[in-house]
Design a protein around this motif. Structure first.
Motif, PDB file in Angstrom:
ATOM      1  N   LEU A 153     -41.871  21.912  10.933  1.00 40.08           N
ATOM      2  CA  LEU A 153     -42.845  21.147  11.716  1.00 40.08           C
ATOM      3  C   LEU A 153     -42.822  19.674  11.316  1.00 40.08           C
ATOM      4  CD1 LEU A 153     -45.870  23.639  11.750  1.00 40.08           C
ATOM      5  CD2 LEU A 153     -44.301  23.106  13.636  1.00 40.08           C
ATOM      6  N   LEU A 154     -42.713  19.438  10.016  1.00 38.36           N
ATOM      7  CA  LEU A 154     -42.577  18.055   9.549  1.00 38.36           C
ATOM      8  C   LEU A 154     -41.256  17.453  10.038  1.00 38.36           C
ATOM      9  CD1 LEU A 154     -43.917  18.450   5.897  1.00 38.36           C
ATOM     10  CD2 LEU A 154     -45.007  17.159   7.748  1.00 38.36           C
ATOM     11  N   GLY A 155     -40.219  18.307  10.093  1.00 38.14           N
ATOM     12  CA  GLY A 155     -38.937  17.861  10.636  1.00 38.14           C
ATOM     13  C   GLY A 155     -39.052  17.487  12.100  1.00 38.14           C
ATOM     14  N   PHE A 156     -39.850  18.282  12.851  1.00 33.82           N
ATOM     15  CA  PHE A 156     -40.110  17.955  14.251  1.00 33.82           C
ATOM     16  C   PHE A 156     -40.761  16.571  14.363  1.00 33.82           C
ATOM     17  CE2 PHE A 156     -40.193  22.556  15.816  1.00 33.82           C
ATOM     18  CZ  PHE A 156     -39.040  22.381  16.569  1.00 33.82           C
ATOM     19  N   LEU A 157     -41.775  16.335  13.522  1.00 34.26           N
ATOM     20  CA  LEU A 157     -42.463  15.048  13.546  1.00 34.26           C
ATOM     21  C   LEU A 157     -41.505  13.925  13.177  1.00 34.26           C
ATOM     22  CD1 LEU A 157     -44.979  13.279  13.728  1.00 34.26           C
ATOM     23  CD2 LEU A 157     -45.547  13.940  11.383  1.00 34.26           C
ATOM     24  N   ARG A 158     -40.693  14.154  12.142  1.00 34.40           N
ATOM     25  CA  ARG A 158     -39.707  13.162  11.707  1.00 34.40           C
ATOM     26  C   ARG A 158     -38.754  12.814  12.846  1.00 34.40           C
ATOM     27  NH1 ARG A 158     -35.724  16.232   8.374  1.00 34.40           N
ATOM     28  NH2 ARG A 158     -35.077  16.765  10.498  1.00 34.40           N
ATOM     29  N   ASP A 159     -38.180  13.850  13.471  1.00 34.57           N
ATOM     30  CA  ASP A 159     -37.208  13.615  14.537  1.00 34.57           C
ATOM     31  C   ASP A 159     -37.854  13.025  15.783  1.00 34.57           C
ATOM     32  OD1 ASP A 159     -35.138  14.539  12.976  1.00 34.57           O
ATOM     33  OD2 ASP A 159     -35.216  16.581  13.731  1.00 34.57           O
ATOM     34  N   ARG A 160     -39.088  13.446  16.056  1.00 33.16           N
ATOM     35  CA  ARG A 160     -39.794  12.889  17.221  1.00 33.16           C
ATOM     36  C   ARG A 160     -40.000  11.385  17.046  1.00 33.16           C
ATOM     37  NH1 ARG A 160     -42.741  14.983  21.421  1.00 33.16           N
ATOM     38  NH2 ARG A 160     -44.403  13.674  22.253  1.00 33.16           N
ATOM     39  N   LEU A 161     -40.389  10.991  15.847  1.00 32.50           N
ATOM     40  CA  LEU A 161     -40.578   9.566  15.572  1.00 32.50           C
ATOM     41  C   LEU A 161     -39.263   8.802  15.719  1.00 32.50           C
ATOM     42  CD1 LEU A 161     -42.896   9.787  12.421  1.00 32.50           C
ATOM     43  CD2 LEU A 161     -43.558   8.931  14.682  1.00 32.50           C
ATOM     44  N   LEU A 162     -38.203   9.341  15.116  1.00 35.91           N
ATOM     45  CA  LEU A 162     -36.906   8.670  15.173  1.00 35.91           C
ATOM     46  C   LEU A 162     -36.374   8.588  16.600  1.00 35.91           C
ATOM     47  CD1 LEU A 162     -35.179  10.207  12.023  1.00 35.91           C
ATOM     48  CD2 LEU A 162     -35.714   7.800  12.376  1.00 35.91           C
ATOM     49  N   ASN A 163     -36.449   9.703  17.323  1.00 33.98           N
ATOM     50  CA  ASN A 163     -35.922   9.727  18.692  1.00 33.98           C
ATOM     51  C   ASN A 163     -36.736   8.830  19.615  1.00 33.98           C
ATOM     52  OD1 ASN A 163     -33.925  11.544  17.966  1.00 33.98           O
ATOM     53  ND2 ASN A 163     -35.188  13.330  18.427  1.00 33.98           N
ATOM     54  N   SER A 164     -38.060   8.819  19.406  1.00 36.78           N
ATOM     55  CA  SER A 164     -38.911   7.963  20.240  1.00 36.78           C
ATOM     56  C   SER A 164     -38.615   6.487  20.001  1.00 36.78           C
ATOM     57  CB  SER A 164     -40.391   8.255  19.945  1.00 36.78           C
ATOM     58  OG  SER A 164     -40.719   9.590  20.260  1.00 36.78           O
ATOM     59  N   TYR A 165     -38.324   6.155  18.747  1.00 28.80           N
ATOM     60  CA  TYR A 165     -38.052   4.753  18.406  1.00 28.80           C
ATOM     61  C   TYR A 165     -36.646   4.310  18.836  1.00 28.80           C
ATOM     62  CZ  TYR A 165     -42.197   4.812  15.305  1.00 28.80           C
ATOM     63  OH  TYR A 165     -43.463   4.899  14.797  1.00 28.80           O
ATOM     64  N   TYR A 166     -35.660   5.212  18.672  1.00 27.74           N
ATOM     65  CA  TYR A 166     -34.276   4.733  18.715  1.00 27.74           C
ATOM     66  C   TYR A 166     -33.325   5.421  19.713  1.00 27.74           C
ATOM     67  CZ  TYR A 166     -35.756   2.722  14.250  1.00 27.74           C
ATOM     68  OH  TYR A 166     -36.424   2.035  13.277  1.00 27.74           O
ATOM     69  N   LEU A 167     -33.571   6.706  20.103  1.00 25.37           N
ATOM     70  CA  LEU A 167     -32.556   7.426  20.880  1.00 25.37           C
ATOM     71  C   LEU A 167     -32.245   6.746  22.206  1.00 25.37           C
ATOM     72  CD1 LEU A 167     -30.663   9.789  20.882  1.00 25.37           C
ATOM     73  CD2 LEU A 167     -32.461  11.227  21.854  1.00 25.37           C
ATOM     74  N   ASP A 168     -33.266   6.249  22.908  1.00 25.38           N
ATOM     75  CA  ASP A 168     -33.045   5.567  24.185  1.00 25.38           C
ATOM     76  C   ASP A 168     -32.831   4.069  23.999  1.00 25.38           C
ATOM     77  OD1 ASP A 168     -33.253   7.895  25.712  1.00 25.38           O
ATOM     78  OD2 ASP A 168     -35.442   7.741  25.839  1.00 25.38           O
ATOM     79  N   SER A 169     -33.613   3.473  23.081  1.00 24.82           N
ATOM     80  CA  SER A 169     -33.569   2.014  22.934  1.00 24.82           C
ATOM     81  C   SER A 169     -32.433   1.527  22.032  1.00 24.82           C
ATOM     82  CB  SER A 169     -34.906   1.507  22.374  1.00 24.82           C
ATOM     83  OG  SER A 169     -35.145   2.059  21.091  1.00 24.82           O
TER      84      SER A 169
END
Length: 539
Positions: A35-51
């Protein structure tokens, strides 16, 4: 007084657990870590995957070599070679030899991984340029090199933490072992939220920030993980000595077994290097997308396969240590049935709910990650079974058989990855198909050889139980598909709290259907779960 109270509290928390409770603790901690990994990846993907896809690809590539060196030198290789030998010493009440063995292994691996970390720092540039990220853009490659030099400390810190947690696992202490991975993820989350803004102390700018802050968070998380693992040694009685006892028979035995298992682990991770190399040539963001698909499919594997296998493994070694092969067979059957009972329906439900699952780590989901995850559901089931199947050989102190099978399976995996991705132009999906097929072939061969070694392992009762689990899983899958059609993901379902209720509802209904059919088919694994649910509702 306070120091004594803290010591007593830690000792109580780190008391010896039964197999059942250990499995629950490990599974719960794995869930928390996931679950913490989900939060970690969600933050990273939201910040960087598209932008900033080049930046997130660089971050993903930076992990590859440090992780590879940790896996090949330490990781699972240590636990499956160290624990049986350590348990033999403890079973014979030879604590002196057991602690000499522990100190020797800790010192050797710390020295070895320290040298490795230094070499990664020195040779980060050619490693990224020619091995793991040849297809990255120039700016992305430069960033990957810098981040790899920061993350290079991981093998050294992880090695020490792994020896410490292996000692605790060997004597049935799992609490602090279970907490360590979650703490590591918390460190990365802190880096993502705070370090990306830079680090300023007393007006001195120590670090400028940006995505490099995430790499700093990784190193910070590694330090936190080691601290928590070390706390778990309180009350265990570990007599550490800054010395290598070369004449200790247990240490020499571990060192003899370690290279074979390490090679097995390393060869397995060669897939990641090859796949990362190929994905880096498939466009910006592909490395991250494929890695995210792998991460999501590993969550149920760790939650079910690794947790249950880790809990059963010390007991399996003890059964053989006292010459009770009949009890060894019985425990192995129980572990196989338990893992199959949980992993099979989870794999089926993951296939139909893959869009929901991906939306947890990226707002609005991602078609490529969801497609990759859909292919990897085969690997979810196969890899979950693999962990207990391989450990059954390790309990017999046979590390060569799994190695030979891994060499074949990994060779097949790499060949299929190249063919599917380049010849048939499947792209990242080709990498996923290769992964699933290789995992399935590997587990089939392992189980076939185990059947030869352990007469009566797959008896009529066992086969009947597995077939009934298949039927129950198919029913659950049909129910899940029906409800996904009725409650599909909408364009407006971009926020976590709009997707999560739907996921929970569909998952709950499907799981209830699975338990209901399991009850009708008289699967013994369903009884404890149903009884527990009844107790909750009765209260």
């Amino acid at each position: 007084m306070i120091k004594k109270s803290v010591r007593n509290l830690v000792s109580r928390a780190n008391s010896k657990l039964t197999i059942k409770f250990a499995a629950i603790i490990l599974a719960s901690s794995t869930l928390l870590s996931s679950l913490l990994g989900f939060l970690r990846d969600r933050l990273l993907n939201s910040y960087y995957l598209d932008s900033y896809p080049d930046g997130i690809d660089a971050y993903t590539v930076a992990f590859t070599i440090p992780d590879f060196m940790f896996f090949i030198l330490v990781s699972g290789a240590l636990s499956v070679t160290f624990i049986p030998v350590f348990n033999q010493r403890m079973a014979k009440y030879n604590k002196k030899s057991a602690w000499e063995l522990s100190s020797s292994v800790l010192n050797v691996l710390a020295l070895l991984t320290l040298v490795t970390s230094i070499l990664i720092i020195i040779f980060a540039e050619p490693l990224v340029k020619y091995i793991v990220g040849p297809g990255l853009s120039e700016s992305s490659r430069s960033l990957a090199i810098s981040m790899m030099r920061v993350i290079a400390i991981n093998p050294f810190l992880f090695a020490i933490a792994t020896v410490i947690t292996s000692i605790q696992q060997a004597i049935g202490r799992f609490t602090f072992t279970a907490l360590a991975p979650a703490i590591y993820n918390i460190g990365i989350i802190i880096g993502t939220i705070f370090f990306t803004n830079g680090i300023n102390i007393f007006g001195i700018q120590l670090f400028e920030g940006g995505i490099m802050g995430v790499a700093m968070g990784v190193a910070f998380g590694s330090v936190l993980q080691l601290i928590i693992a070390s706390v778990g040694l309180i009350g265990v009685g570990f007599d550490y000595q800054f010395k290598i006892f070369w004449k200790n028979k247990g240490f020499r035995k571990v060192m003899k077994l370690l290279p074979t298992r390490s090679m097995d682990q390393g060869l397995d991770y060669v897939n990641s290097i090859v796949e990362t190399n190929m994905a880096s040539r498939m466009g910006a963001g592909t490395v991250r997308a494929y890695q995210q698909g792998l991460t999501l499919h590993m969550m149920p594997i760790n939650l079910i396969g690794v947790a249950i296998s880790t809990a059963f493994f010390p007991n399996l070694t003890e059964r053989l240590a006292i010459g009770r092969k009949d009890l060894f067979r019985k425990d192995l059957q129980s572990a196989l049935r338990m893992i199959t009972f949980l992993a099979l329906p989870v794999a089926v439900l993951f296939f139909f709910l893959r869009g929901y699952v991906v939306s947890f780590i990226k707002n609005g989901g991602d078609t490529l990650i969801a497609g990759i995850l859909g292919v990897l559901v085969i690997s979810i089931f196969a890899r979950s079974i693999y962990h207990i199947a391989a450990r059954s050989f390790y309990a017999m102190e046979d590390t060569k058989t799994p190695l030979y099978i891994s060499i074949f399976a990994i060779g097949l995996n790499i060949l299929l990855a190249i063919v599917f991705s380049t010849v048939f132009k499947f792209g990242a999906y080709g990498l996923a198909w290769a992964q699933s097929i290789g995992a399935l072939v590997e587990i089939i061969i392992l189980l076939a050889l185990m059947k030869i070694r352990i007469q009566g392992l797959f008896d009529i009762q066992f086969i009947s139980g597995i077939l009934r689990m298949v039927v129950a899983s198919l029913v659950a899958g049909a129910v899940c598909y029906l409800f996904v059609v009725v409650f599909p993901l909408m364009d407006s379902d971009e926020r976590f709290f709009s997707v999560f209720p739907k996921f929970c509802f569909v998952g709950l209904v499907s799981s209830t259907a699975y338990l209901f059919v399991s009850k009708i088919l008289k699967l013994e694994e369903a009884e404890p779960i149903i009884s527990y649910i009844k107790k909750i509702f009765l209260k």
